[in-house]
Design an enzyme around this catalytic site. Structure first.
Site, PDB file in Angstrom:
ATOM      1  N   ARG A   1       0.836  -1.207   0.000  1.00 45.51           N
ATOM      2  CA  ARG A   1       0.000   0.000   0.000  1.00 45.51           C
ATOM      3  C   ARG A   1       0.873   1.261   0.000  1.00 45.51           C
ATOM      4  O   ARG A   1       0.585   2.231  -0.689  1.00 45.51           O
ATOM      5  CB  ARG A   1      -0.915  -0.034   1.226  1.00 45.51           C
ATOM      6  CG  ARG A   1      -1.712   1.207   1.476  1.00 45.51           C
ATOM      7  CD  ARG A   1      -2.774   1.371   0.410  1.00 45.51           C
ATOM      8  NE  ARG A   1      -3.588   2.517   0.685  1.00 45.51           N
ATOM      9  CZ  ARG A   1      -4.893   2.546   0.587  1.00 45.51           C
ATOM     10  NH1 ARG A   1      -5.552   1.475   0.224  1.00 45.51           N
ATOM     11  NH2 ARG A   1      -5.554   3.637   0.830  1.00 45.51           N
ATOM     12  N   ILE A  43       0.620   6.456   9.312  1.00 41.18           N
ATOM     13  CA  ILE A  43      -0.423   5.504   9.688  1.00 41.18           C
ATOM     14  C   ILE A  43      -0.564   4.499   8.544  1.00 41.18           C
ATOM     15  O   ILE A  43      -1.488   4.574   7.730  1.00 41.18           O
ATOM     16  CB  ILE A  43      -1.759   6.211  10.003  1.00 41.18           C
ATOM     17  CG1 ILE A  43      -1.549   7.291  11.059  1.00 41.18           C
ATOM     18  CG2 ILE A  43      -2.795   5.191  10.485  1.00 41.18           C
ATOM     19  CD1 ILE A  43      -2.796   8.092  11.403  1.00 41.18           C
ATOM     20  N   PRO A  44       0.387   3.550   8.468  1.00 35.21           N
ATOM     21  CA  PRO A  44       0.319   2.565   7.387  1.00 35.21           C
ATOM     22  C   PRO A  44      -0.812   1.554   7.614  1.00 35.21           C
ATOM     23  O   PRO A  44      -1.176   1.239   8.742  1.00 35.21           O
ATOM     24  CB  PRO A  44       1.686   1.882   7.449  1.00 35.21           C
ATOM     25  CG  PRO A  44       2.179   2.096   8.828  1.00 35.21           C
ATOM     26  CD  PRO A  44       1.565   3.373   9.312  1.00 35.21           C
ATOM     27  N   HIS A  45      -1.352   1.097   6.490  1.00 36.52           N
ATOM     28  CA  HIS A  45      -2.430   0.107   6.519  1.00 36.52           C
ATOM     29  C   HIS A  45      -2.340  -0.716   5.245  1.00 36.52           C
ATOM     30  O   HIS A  45      -1.626  -0.356   4.313  1.00 36.52           O
ATOM     31  CB  HIS A  45      -3.788   0.790   6.644  1.00 36.52           C
ATOM     32  CG  HIS A  45      -4.013   1.865   5.646  1.00 36.52           C
ATOM     33  ND1 HIS A  45      -3.424   3.105   5.753  1.00 36.52           N
ATOM     34  CD2 HIS A  45      -4.716   1.889   4.501  1.00 36.52           C
ATOM     35  CE1 HIS A  45      -3.787   3.856   4.726  1.00 36.52           C
ATOM     36  NE2 HIS A  45      -4.562   3.145   3.937  1.00 36.52           N
ATOM     37  N   GLY A  46      -3.062  -1.806   5.222  1.00 38.98           N
ATOM     38  CA  GLY A  46      -2.988  -2.721   4.090  1.00 38.98           C
ATOM     39  C   GLY A  46      -3.804  -2.266   2.895  1.00 38.98           C
ATOM     40  O   GLY A  46      -4.485  -1.239   2.918  1.00 38.98           O
TER      41      GLY A  46
END
Length: 163
Positions: free
Chosen positions: A46, A60-63
């Site tokens: 992502r 704020i990493p997310h998939g």
């Protein structure tokens, strides 16, 4: 909703790159059992498409959307890197990993953003040496939103005007 348990907070971590930082935040979610193995890699995928840096030294990493099937429950991780990590457009000191199957996390993220834009609060999180400090600062963002009563339409509820 216990989206950020104490064991999801890791302070004083080293990271040589933003990829290392993202994988660290994702591995915490995997260790908690909130997501299946592979979610951390989806977070990295992502990031390749769009930066998750939100300023003030936070990301704020997310998939990916496709990786939602790897998520068991909404959860956050908190990975702090005191030396900072080059994120291209700025330097990041804290990655807050995010896993959510649906849009339930959006209110949490909005509350979190409000906390992170406050310089004093952001500084406390970047420099925290105890998980309790992180939990205290983030407590407002982690509260379940109160259930709002449903509005009912009652035509008799408006006061009569003298006329």
């Amino acid at each position: 909703m216990d989206v950020l348990p104490r064991e999801a907070i890791r302070l004083g971590l080293p990271a040589g790159s933003k990829e290392d930082a993202i994988l660290a935040a994702g591995r915490i979610l995997e260790e908690l059992g909130a997501v299946d193995i592979g979610y951390a890699d989806a977070m990295l995928e992502r990031e390749r498409g769009m930066s998750t840096s939100v300023g003030e030294g936070f990301a704020i990493p997310h998939g990916t959307d496709e990786s939602r099937e790897l998520i068991h429950r909404t959860a956050l991780s908190f990975a702090q890197f005191p030396a900072g990590v080059d994120w291209g457009e700025d330097r990041v000191y804290v990655c807050i990993g995010n896993a959510a199957r649906d849009d339930a996390h959006l209110e949490i993220l909005a509350s979190l953003a409000n906390i992170l834009i406050e310089p004093d609060q952001a500084s406390l999180l970047r420099e925290a040496t105890e998980p309790d400090v992180v939990l205290a600062v983030l407590a407002p963002a982690l509260q379940e939103p109160p259930q709002e009563p449903k509005e009912t339409s009652n035509p008799d509820s408006t006061p009569a005007r003298a006329g």
